[in-house]
Design a protein around this motif. Structure first.
Motif, PDB file in Angstrom:
ATOM      1  N   SER A 179       0.923  -0.760  -0.057  1.00 26.63           N
ATOM      2  CA  SER A 179      -0.176   0.546  -0.406  1.00 26.63           C
ATOM      3  C   SER A 179       0.572   0.965   0.266  1.00 26.63           C
ATOM      4  O   SER A 179       2.082   1.299   0.869  1.00 26.63           O
ATOM      5  CB  SER A 179      -1.271   0.156   0.974  1.00 26.63           C
ATOM      6  OG  SER A 179      -0.226  -0.381   2.263  1.00 26.63           O
ATOM      7  N   TRP A 180       0.229   2.160  -0.858  1.00 25.15           N
ATOM      8  CA  TRP A 180       1.490   3.769  -0.361  1.00 25.15           C
ATOM      9  C   TRP A 180       0.147   4.716  -1.558  1.00 25.15           C
ATOM     10  O   TRP A 180      -0.395   4.276  -1.403  1.00 25.15           O
ATOM     11  CB  TRP A 180       2.080   3.525  -1.845  1.00 25.15           C
ATOM     12  CG  TRP A 180       2.145   2.998  -3.155  1.00 25.15           C
ATOM     13  CD1 TRP A 180       1.676   1.917  -3.238  1.00 25.15           C
ATOM     14  CD2 TRP A 180       2.234   3.779  -5.029  1.00 25.15           C
ATOM     15  NE1 TRP A 180       1.054   1.218  -5.164  1.00 25.15           N
ATOM     16  CE2 TRP A 180       1.663   2.165  -5.410  1.00 25.15           C
ATOM     17  CE3 TRP A 180       2.556   4.568  -4.816  1.00 25.15           C
ATOM     18  CZ2 TRP A 180       1.439   2.913  -6.375  1.00 25.15           C
ATOM     19  CZ3 TRP A 180       2.283   5.196  -6.228  1.00 25.15           C
ATOM     20  CH2 TRP A 180       1.975   3.868  -7.145  1.00 25.15           C
ATOM     21  N   TRP A 181       0.922   5.941  -0.666  1.00 24.19           N
ATOM     22  CA  TRP A 181       0.223   7.273  -1.600  1.00 24.19           C
ATOM     23  C   TRP A 181      -0.372   7.403  -2.928  1.00 24.19           C
ATOM     24  O   TRP A 181       1.178   7.445  -3.357  1.00 24.19           O
ATOM     25  CB  TRP A 181       0.136   8.224  -0.301  1.00 24.19           C
ATOM     26  CG  TRP A 181       0.371   7.774   1.111  1.00 24.19           C
ATOM     27  CD1 TRP A 181       1.206   7.637   1.788  1.00 24.19           C
ATOM     28  CD2 TRP A 181      -0.761   7.767   1.623  1.00 24.19           C
ATOM     29  NE1 TRP A 181       1.262   8.052   2.808  1.00 24.19           N
ATOM     30  CE2 TRP A 181      -0.250   7.500   3.180  1.00 24.19           C
ATOM     31  CE3 TRP A 181      -2.155   7.438   1.611  1.00 24.19           C
ATOM     32  CZ2 TRP A 181      -1.064   7.586   4.305  1.00 24.19           C
ATOM     33  CZ3 TRP A 181      -2.800   7.249   2.087  1.00 24.19           C
ATOM     34  CH2 TRP A 181      -2.801   7.339   4.103  1.00 24.19           C
ATOM     35  N   GLY A 182      -1.269   7.616  -3.275  1.00 26.98           N
ATOM     36  CA  GLY A 182      -1.392   8.229  -4.373  1.00 26.98           C
ATOM     37  C   GLY A 182      -1.728   9.845  -4.147  1.00 26.98           C
ATOM     38  O   GLY A 182      -0.727  10.853  -3.053  1.00 26.98           O
ATOM     39  N   ARG A 183      -2.610  10.707  -4.883  1.00 28.99           N
ATOM     40  CA  ARG A 183      -3.121  11.836  -4.544  1.00 28.99           C
ATOM     41  C   ARG A 183      -3.238  12.251  -3.071  1.00 28.99           C
ATOM     42  O   ARG A 183      -4.120  12.229  -2.439  1.00 28.99           O
ATOM     43  CB  ARG A 183      -3.953  12.417  -5.809  1.00 28.99           C
ATOM     44  CG  ARG A 183      -3.587  14.295  -5.344  1.00 28.99           C
ATOM     45  CD  ARG A 183      -2.856  14.997  -6.131  1.00 28.99           C
ATOM     46  NE  ARG A 183      -3.020  16.108  -6.168  1.00 28.99           N
ATOM     47  CZ  ARG A 183      -3.129  17.409  -5.426  1.00 28.99           C
ATOM     48  NH1 ARG A 183      -3.024  17.273  -4.195  1.00 28.99           N
ATOM     49  NH2 ARG A 183      -3.411  18.285  -5.601  1.00 28.99           N
ATOM     50  N   PRO A 184      -2.371  13.849  -2.230  1.00 32.95           N
ATOM     51  CA  PRO A 184      -3.107  13.915  -1.155  1.00 32.95           C
ATOM     52  C   PRO A 184      -4.181  14.757  -2.104  1.00 32.95           C
ATOM     53  O   PRO A 184      -4.443  14.719  -2.908  1.00 32.95           O
ATOM     54  CB  PRO A 184      -1.749  14.279  -0.674  1.00 32.95           C
ATOM     55  CG  PRO A 184      -0.546  14.195  -1.309  1.00 32.95           C
ATOM     56  CD  PRO A 184      -1.518  13.649  -2.735  1.00 32.95           C
ATOM     57  N   ASP A 185      -4.887  14.539  -0.169  1.00 27.43           N
ATOM     58  CA  ASP A 185      -6.210  15.784  -0.487  1.00 27.43           C
ATOM     59  C   ASP A 185      -6.053  17.223  -1.632  1.00 27.43           C
ATOM     60  O   ASP A 185      -4.775  17.978  -0.409  1.00 27.43           O
ATOM     61  CB  ASP A 185      -7.041  15.501   0.636  1.00 27.43           C
ATOM     62  CG  ASP A 185      -8.232  16.782   0.814  1.00 27.43           C
ATOM     63  OD1 ASP A 185      -8.717  17.203   0.209  1.00 27.43           O
ATOM     64  OD2 ASP A 185      -9.601  16.447   1.468  1.00 27.43           O
ATOM     65  N   PRO A 186      -5.780  17.802  -2.110  1.00 28.20           N
ATOM     66  CA  PRO A 186      -5.687  19.118  -2.555  1.00 28.20           C
ATOM     67  C   PRO A 186      -6.277  20.209  -1.742  1.00 28.20           C
ATOM     68  O   PRO A 186      -5.808  21.453  -2.093  1.00 28.20           O
ATOM     69  CB  PRO A 186      -6.922  19.043  -4.165  1.00 28.20           C
ATOM     70  CG  PRO A 186      -7.879  18.222  -4.305  1.00 28.20           C
ATOM     71  CD  PRO A 186      -7.713  16.910  -3.037  1.00 28.20           C
ATOM     72  N   ARG A 187      -7.221  19.935  -1.361  1.00 29.14           N
ATOM     73  CA  ARG A 187      -7.717  21.275  -0.089  1.00 29.14           C
ATOM     74  C   ARG A 187      -6.703  21.344   0.818  1.00 29.14           C
ATOM     75  O   ARG A 187      -6.948  22.557   1.008  1.00 29.14           O
ATOM     76  CB  ARG A 187      -9.241  20.064   0.577  1.00 29.14           C
ATOM     77  CG  ARG A 187     -10.444  20.405  -0.646  1.00 29.14           C
ATOM     78  CD  ARG A 187     -11.360  20.245   0.403  1.00 29.14           C
ATOM     79  NE  ARG A 187     -11.419  19.079   1.506  1.00 29.14           N
ATOM     80  CZ  ARG A 187     -11.840  19.379   2.561  1.00 29.14           C
ATOM     81  NH1 ARG A 187     -11.671  20.332   2.969  1.00 29.14           N
ATOM     82  NH2 ARG A 187     -10.948  18.187   3.500  1.00 29.14           N
ATOM     83  N   SER A 294      -7.835  11.487   0.645  1.00 24.56           N
ATOM     84  CA  SER A 294      -6.760  11.509   0.133  1.00 24.56           C
ATOM     85  C   SER A 294      -6.799   9.797  -0.992  1.00 24.56           C
ATOM     86  O   SER A 294      -8.343   8.860  -0.485  1.00 24.56           O
ATOM     87  CB  SER A 294      -4.982  11.558   0.905  1.00 24.56           C
ATOM     88  OG  SER A 294      -4.753  12.316   1.231  1.00 24.56           O
ATOM     89  N   ALA A 295      -5.630   9.048  -1.655  1.00 23.69           N
ATOM     90  CA  ALA A 295      -6.221   8.248  -2.717  1.00 23.69           C
ATOM     91  C   ALA A 295      -4.768   7.440  -1.382  1.00 23.69           C
ATOM     92  O   ALA A 295      -3.614   7.665  -1.668  1.00 23.69           O
ATOM     93  CB  ALA A 295      -5.522   8.275  -4.106  1.00 23.69           C
ATOM     94  N   VAL A 296      -4.930   6.003  -1.404  1.00 21.55           N
ATOM     95  CA  VAL A 296      -3.987   5.308  -1.276  1.00 21.55           C
ATOM     96  C   VAL A 296      -4.268   3.956  -2.443  1.00 21.55           C
ATOM     97  O   VAL A 296      -5.044   3.508  -2.382  1.00 21.55           O
ATOM     98  CB  VAL A 296      -4.630   5.232   0.600  1.00 21.55           C
ATOM     99  CG1 VAL A 296      -6.242   3.949  -0.138  1.00 21.55           C
ATOM    100  CG2 VAL A 296      -3.415   4.087   0.756  1.00 21.55           C
ATOM    101  N   ARG A 297      -2.826   4.114  -2.384  1.00 25.10           N
ATOM    102  CA  ARG A 297      -3.331   2.519  -3.203  1.00 25.10           C
ATOM    103  C   ARG A 297      -3.017   1.279  -3.419  1.00 25.10           C
ATOM    104  O   ARG A 297      -1.569   1.166  -2.126  1.00 25.10           O
ATOM    105  CB  ARG A 297      -2.132   3.194  -4.470  1.00 25.10           C
ATOM    106  CG  ARG A 297      -2.501   3.713  -5.359  1.00 25.10           C
ATOM    107  CD  ARG A 297      -1.138   4.563  -6.211  1.00 25.10           C
ATOM    108  NE  ARG A 297      -1.736   6.408  -7.338  1.00 25.10           N
ATOM    109  CZ  ARG A 297      -1.193   7.354  -7.930  1.00 25.10           C
ATOM    110  NH1 ARG A 297      -0.202   6.995  -7.240  1.00 25.10           N
ATOM    111  NH2 ARG A 297      -1.829   7.843  -8.714  1.00 25.10           N
ATOM    112  N   PHE A 298      -3.237   0.069  -3.744  1.00 27.39           N
ATOM    113  CA  PHE A 298      -2.699  -0.730  -3.044  1.00 27.39           C
ATOM    114  C   PHE A 298      -2.383  -1.781  -4.754  1.00 27.39           C
ATOM    115  O   PHE A 298      -3.309  -1.973  -5.483  1.00 27.39           O
ATOM    116  CB  PHE A 298      -4.271  -1.950  -2.901  1.00 27.39           C
ATOM    117  CG  PHE A 298      -4.725  -1.377  -1.778  1.00 27.39           C
ATOM    118  CD1 PHE A 298      -4.091  -1.545  -0.068  1.00 27.39           C
ATOM    119  CD2 PHE A 298      -5.842   0.097  -1.494  1.00 27.39           C
ATOM    120  CE1 PHE A 298      -4.576  -0.396   0.780  1.00 27.39           C
ATOM    121  CE2 PHE A 298      -5.805  -0.077  -0.369  1.00 27.39           C
ATOM    122  CZ  PHE A 298      -5.758   0.347   1.113  1.00 27.39           C
ATOM    123  N   THR A 299      -1.390  -2.309  -4.127  1.00 28.97           N
ATOM    124  CA  THR A 299      -1.173  -3.054  -5.687  1.00 28.97           C
ATOM    125  C   THR A 299      -0.370  -4.469  -5.395  1.00 28.97           C
ATOM    126  O   THR A 299       0.471  -4.621  -4.175  1.00 28.97           O
ATOM    127  CB  THR A 299       0.875  -2.395  -6.495  1.00 28.97           C
ATOM    128  OG1 THR A 299       0.026  -0.527  -6.441  1.00 28.97           O
ATOM    129  CG2 THR A 299       1.118  -3.248  -7.053  1.00 28.97           C
TER     130      THR A 299
END
Length: 313
Positions: A179-187, A294-299
């Protein structure tokens, strides 16, 4: 009653000017120290964050009873505990972390959950090599079913070498789940922009220009080059809620995010905190709370099965 924006409590505000480590060994030592300092309060400030992500990662890894699991960067057990529950007593789960403080937290979590078939050891998550600790030995090549890395792999100085090592440890059809981070919350961009001019020690989350964690395509390419047969990534939202700015400050200082604030010079801290609090105030809901999505990615990458070994599960 709504909460007013506040600076971190005095007990958590000890800051230091942190020189950015130069060598890989220095970076590892600095990272271990960072998490040792975070260990007492990590996941203890009332914010459900990493535990939820750990449970989700185990679901994506398709852990089954009897699986033999290695958890990379086990921290407080956010992945290790659900992994041990999923594999059951017919399997095994071992977590590794360079931070002795975090390993102590994982061991306590395993004891509390009664998971006697799972263990945590102080070890280098890149090499997976350690002297036996409490009778726990490093896994032999080809003996693991799952290697998990929950919000941790991007911290390693040599992620390419690390995933190649995990590939050697996995048996045919074994899975690497990350698991790793995608785009943080732009706000929240203005919050981090407000603090940026004041930091000198860098951020534990800063990615090098050649990091494979800058895009899904780059991570997939790294894993394929390391010999994994198939790689898939899904992206999901990660919603984190805070009662107000004060709890957000507590949470930052309980995580690796404290590295940035430890590097803010004492003479700049009041201005830096005021700039951040002004932006936090703009994000507050009518009840004073804060929410970050935020976006979290699961690979999940699979090792190639040997010819004639049957279908992948």
């Amino acid at each position: 009653m709504t909460e007013t924006a506040a600076s971190p409590p005095p007990a958590t505000r000890s800051a230091r000017t942190v020189a950015r480590p130069a060598t890989a060994d220095e970076r590892k030592a600095a990272l271990a120290g960072l998490f040792d300092r975070s260990a007492p309060t990590y996941e203890r400030v009332g914010v459900n964050h990493f535990a939820d992500l750990g449970q989700r990662l185990i679901g994506h890894a398709d852990v089954l009873p009897g699986d033999r699991i290695l958890d990379i960067g086990c921290g407080t057990g956010a992945v290790l505990v659900p992994a041990a529950r999923a594999t059951g007593t017919t399997g095994s789960a071992v977590g590794v972390d360079l931070s002795a403080g975090m390993v102590a937290r994982s061991r306590a979590a395993l004891r509390e959950a009664g998971l006697t078939h799972a263990h945590a050891v102080v070890a280098d998550a890149e090499t997976i090599d350690w002297d036996a600790q409490g009778g726990v030995h490093p896994p032999a090549d080809g003996t693991l079913d799952v290697v998990c890395a929950g919000i941790s792999l991007f911290f390693l100085p040599h992620p390419r070498q690390a995933v190649s090592r995990y590939r050697e440890l996995l048996g045919p059809g074994g899975r690497l789940a990350v698991s790793w981070w995608g785009r943080p919350d732009p706000r929240w961009d203005p919050v981090f922009a407000a603090s940026a001019p004041y930091g000198r020690g860098g951020s534990s989350h800063a990615l090098p220009e050649d990091s494979p964690f800058r895009s899904v395509a780059a991570l997939h390419a790294m894993l394929e080059e390391a010999g994994y047969a198939s790689v898939e990534t899904v992206e999901e939202p990660c919603v984190t809620r805070f009662r107000g700015p004060h709890q957000w400050w507590d949470w930052v200082w309980s995580t690796a995010g404290r590295m940035f604030w430890e590097g803010v010079p004492a003479e700049s801290r009041e201005r830096a905190e005021a700039a951040v609090n002004a932006e936090l105030d703009r994000l507050r809901a009518p009840d004073g709370s804060l929410t970050s999505t935020s976006a979290v990615r699961f690979t999940v990458a699979r090792a190639q099965r040997s010819p004639g070994s049957g279908a992948m599960r």
